[in-house]
Design a protein around this motif. Structure first.
Motif, PDB file in Angstrom:
ATOM      1  N   CYS A   1       0.808  -1.226   0.000  1.00  0.00           N
ATOM      2  CA  CYS A   1       0.000   0.000   0.000  1.00  0.00           C
ATOM      3  C   CYS A   1       0.835   1.268   0.000  1.00  0.00           C
ATOM      4  O   CYS A   1       1.883   1.341   0.645  1.00  0.00           O
ATOM      5  CB  CYS A   1      -0.908  -0.010   1.230  1.00  0.00           C
TER       6      CYS A   1
ATOM      7  N   TYR B   1      -0.519   4.045   1.101  1.00  0.00           N
ATOM      8  CA  TYR B   1      -1.022   4.838   2.218  1.00  0.00           C
ATOM      9  C   TYR B   1      -0.452   4.313   3.534  1.00  0.00           C
ATOM     10  O   TYR B   1       0.045   3.184   3.602  1.00  0.00           O
ATOM     11  CB  TYR B   1      -2.559   4.789   2.269  1.00  0.00           C
TER      12      TYR B   1
ATOM     13  N   CYS C   1      -2.191   4.304   6.856  1.00  0.00           N
ATOM     14  CA  CYS C   1      -3.236   4.464   7.869  1.00  0.00           C
ATOM     15  C   CYS C   1      -2.749   3.828   9.184  1.00  0.00           C
ATOM     16  O   CYS C   1      -2.327   2.663   9.192  1.00  0.00           O
ATOM     17  CB  CYS C   1      -4.519   3.782   7.418  1.00  0.00           C
TER      18      CYS C   1
ATOM     19  N   CYS D   1      -3.765   0.207  10.357  1.00  0.00           N
ATOM     20  CA  CYS D   1      -3.795  -0.904   9.398  1.00  0.00           C
ATOM     21  C   CYS D   1      -2.483  -1.683   9.369  1.00  0.00           C
ATOM     22  O   CYS D   1      -1.398  -1.101   9.292  1.00  0.00           O
ATOM     23  CB  CYS D   1      -4.122  -0.362   8.006  1.00  0.00           C
TER      24      CYS D   1
HETATM   25  S1  SF4 Z   1      -6.504   0.862   5.346  1.00  0.00           S
HETATM   26 FE1  SF4 Z   1      -4.545  -0.194   4.985  1.00  0.00          FE
HETATM   27  S2  SF4 Z   1      -4.727  -1.071   2.956  1.00  0.00           S
HETATM   28 FE2  SF4 Z   1      -6.345   0.473   3.142  1.00  0.00          FE
HETATM   29  S3  SF4 Z   1      -5.439   2.340   2.342  1.00  0.00           S
HETATM   30 FE3  SF4 Z   1      -5.039   2.375   4.549  1.00  0.00          FE
HETATM   31  S4  SF4 Z   1      -3.025   1.428   4.772  1.00  0.00           S
HETATM   32 FE4  SF4 Z   1      -3.747   0.911   2.722  1.00  0.00          FE
END
Ligand code: SF4
Length: 423
Positions: free
Chosen positions: A64, A66, A68, A71
Motif C-alpha cells: 500500500c 497509504y 493508515c 492498518c
Molecule cells: S486501510 Fe490499509 S490497505 Fe487500506 S489504504 Fe489504509 S493502509 Fe492501505
C-alpha cells in the motif's frame, strides 16, 4: 513466492474486513455458466469472533502507498508483501469454487501505485471470472476512494455488491489516523453508486436489454474503538448512510490492536465485542423498528449501555409509555416493546382480527415474555408481578439474564451472545 504462500499472506491481510455478508443478490443458475447466488444461495458462516468466512475473502495485494495508523498493511508496516496477478486470483477462485470450499468471492486490495491502477486490476479479475470462466457466483468488490467513475461503472456490471469503507465515523478521526484519506473523497463513490443504482432500477423496468448494475447494492464499514468516537456519533452516521446513501448494510468492525502508533489507543485496549454487538442491535432498530439515532442515544448519553440492549434501554427510559395494551396498540408501539419483534408484532395484529389475544397465546406467537411481561397489558391485565418502575424492571431483567452483568466484555464472542438480541 508460490501461490499457496501468496494466498496465506493476502487472505490473512483481508481478515479484518467484516463487510462481506452477501444477502440481496439473486443470480440464478444459467445454462453454460457455473455457480449461482440464489440456489442454494450463499450461506453465511461466522467464525468464533463473528467474522464471515463463507466467501474467499482476499486482497489482490497488501502493498500500500497509504499509511493508515490502524492498518497492518500500512506502507510503514514491516509485513511480508504479496500480490496476485489477476489470472492467479481467478485460478484460485475457480478451483475453490469447484471444490465447494467457497460460495463466492470478496475481493479487496491495498492501494498499489494509485486507486485507478488497483481498481483496474480488480476489474480484470472479475471480468475474467465472468466472461472467460463463466463464473456466475457471488462477487463483492471493495471499491477504492478516489477512483475514476468510469471504473465504478465498469465494475458495477460484473459484481453483485460494492462497498467503500467509511473507515471512521468523523473527519477528525480520519485526519488523525489516516491523514491521506478524506471523508468527502470517501463519500463521492458512495453518492455515485447510489445514483447509478437508482438509474439502473428505472432502466431495468423500462428496457428489456438493460444490464443489471450491482444487484446486491452497496455497503460500508466503520471501525470502532480505535478512536474516542462515541456510539452516538457512530449510529448517527449510520442513520445518514441508510437514509441518504441507501446503504444495504453498515458493518461495525471492533478495532483489533495490532499496530503500535501514538495516535491509537494502546494495543492493550481491546474494543469489546459486546460494544460491536450493541451497535448492531442499535443498527437493527434504525433499519427495522422505526427508531431514530437521536432516540437511542444523545450527546448527553453518548454510549450504549453494555448491560441492557438498546431497545430495552429505550423502554426503561420511557417507562411512561408503558404498559402497552397488546390488544389495541398500533404496530409502531408494539415494535417498541422489549420482547416483541417484527414478526411477533405482525402475528399479534393478525390474531387480533379474530378476537382478543391472550397472554398464553403471546408465548406461542414467539413473544419473549420474560422481557415483555413488564411492558404490556393483555386485555387490561398486567402480568409483570412487580411495579412498573424502571429501576425495579432493570434489576429484574439483569437478575433473569445474569450473563449480561457478568460478561467479560473483552472475551465474549458475538455468537455466544447472539441469541438474546433484537426482540
Ligand atoms: S486501510 Fe490499509 S490497505 Fe487500506 S489504504 Fe489504509 S493502509 Fe492501505
Amino acid at each position: 513466492m508460490d501461490l499457496r504462500e501468496k494466498l496465506g499472506v493476502l487472505a490473512d491481510a483481508a481478515k479484518y474486513d467484516v463487510s462481506c455478508s452477501s444477502s440481496g443478490s439473486e443470480r440464478n443458475v444459467k445454462e453454460g455458466m457455473i455457480g449461482n447466488t440464489a440456489l442454494p444461495g450463499i450461506c453465511h458462516s461466522w467464525a468464533a469472533d463473528g467474522r464471515c468466512i463463507s466467501l474467499l475473502k482476499v486482497l489482490l495485494t497488501n502493498d500500500c502507498i497509504y499509511d493508515c495508523a490502524y492498518c497492518v498493511n500500512r506502507s510503514s508496516s514491516d509485513v511480508k508483501r504479496a500480490e496476485f496477478t489477476p489470472r492467479e486470483l481467478v485460478k484460485i477462485t475457480m478451483n475453490f469454487y469447484r471444490r465447494n470450499y467457497i460460495e463466492g468471492l470478496f475481493i479487496s486490495s491495498a492501494v498499489k501505485y494509485s486507486p485507478d491502477y488497483t481498481m483496474e486490476r480488480m476489474i480484470e479479475v472479475v471480468k475474467i471470472l465472468r466472461l472467460e470462466e463463466k463464473y456466475n457466483g457471488y462477487i463483492h468488490l471493495k471499491a477504492i476512494p478516489g477512483v475514476d467513475q468510469r471504473l465504478l461503472d465498469e465494475a458495477g456490471l460484473y459484481v453483485d455488491r460494492m462497498s467503500v469503507n467509511l473507515e471512521l465515523p468523523t473527519q477528525k478521526s480520519l485526519k488523525l489516523l489516516a491523514p491521506q484519506k478524506d471523508q468527502k473523497e470517501i463519500m463521492l463513490p458512495m453518492h455515485y453508486l447510489r445514483d447509478k443504482l437508482a438509474e439502473n432500477k428505472k432502466d431495468l423496468i423500462q428496457f428489456k436489454s438493460a444490464q443489471s448494475f450491482m444487484p446486491a447494492g452497496q455497503t460500508t464499514q466503520m471501525m470502532i474503538g480505535a478512536t474516542k468516537d462515541s456510539d452516538f456519533s457512530i449510529i448517527s452516521i449510520s442513520e445518514q448512510m441508510y437514509d441518504k446513501m441507501r446503504m444495504k448494510r453498515v458493518y461495525y468492525s471492533g478495532y483489533v490492536p495490532i499496530v503500535q502508533d501514538n495516535a491509537l489507543l494502546p494495543t492493550t485496549v481491546k474494543s469489546p465485542l459486546l460494544r460491536e454487538h450493541r451497535l448492531y442491535q442499535a443498527d437493527w432498530l434504525l433499519r427495522f423498528y422505526g427508531f431514530q439515532a437521536g432516540e437511542i442515544l444523545s450527546p448527553e448519553q453518548p454510549d450504549l449501555d453494555l448491560e441492557v440492549d438498546p431497545k430495552c434501554n429505550w423502554a426503561l427510559k420511557h417507562i411512561e409509555y408503558f404498559p402497552v395494551e397488546v390488544n389495541n396498540a398500533p404496530i409502531e408501539m408494539l415494535l417498541r416493546v422489549p420482547g416483541i419483534g417484527n414478526i411477533t408484532a405482525r402475528r399479534i395484529l393478525q390474531a387480533r382480527r379474530f378476537g382478543p389475544v391472550t397472554y398464553e397465546e403471546l408465548k406461542k406467537m414467539g413473544v419473549v415474555l420474560k422481557r415483555a411481561q413488564y411492558f404490556i397489558l393483555c386485555s387490561g391485565k398486567y402480568y409483570g408481578a412487580i411495579d412498573i418502575d424502571s429501576d425495579k424492571i432493570r434489576n429484574r431483567l439483569l437478575f433473569l439474564d445474569p450473563k449480561a452483568k457478568s460478561i467479560n466484555v473483552n472475551q465474549i464472542g458475538l455468537n455466544e451472545y447472539f441469541p438474546t438480541i433484537f426482540n
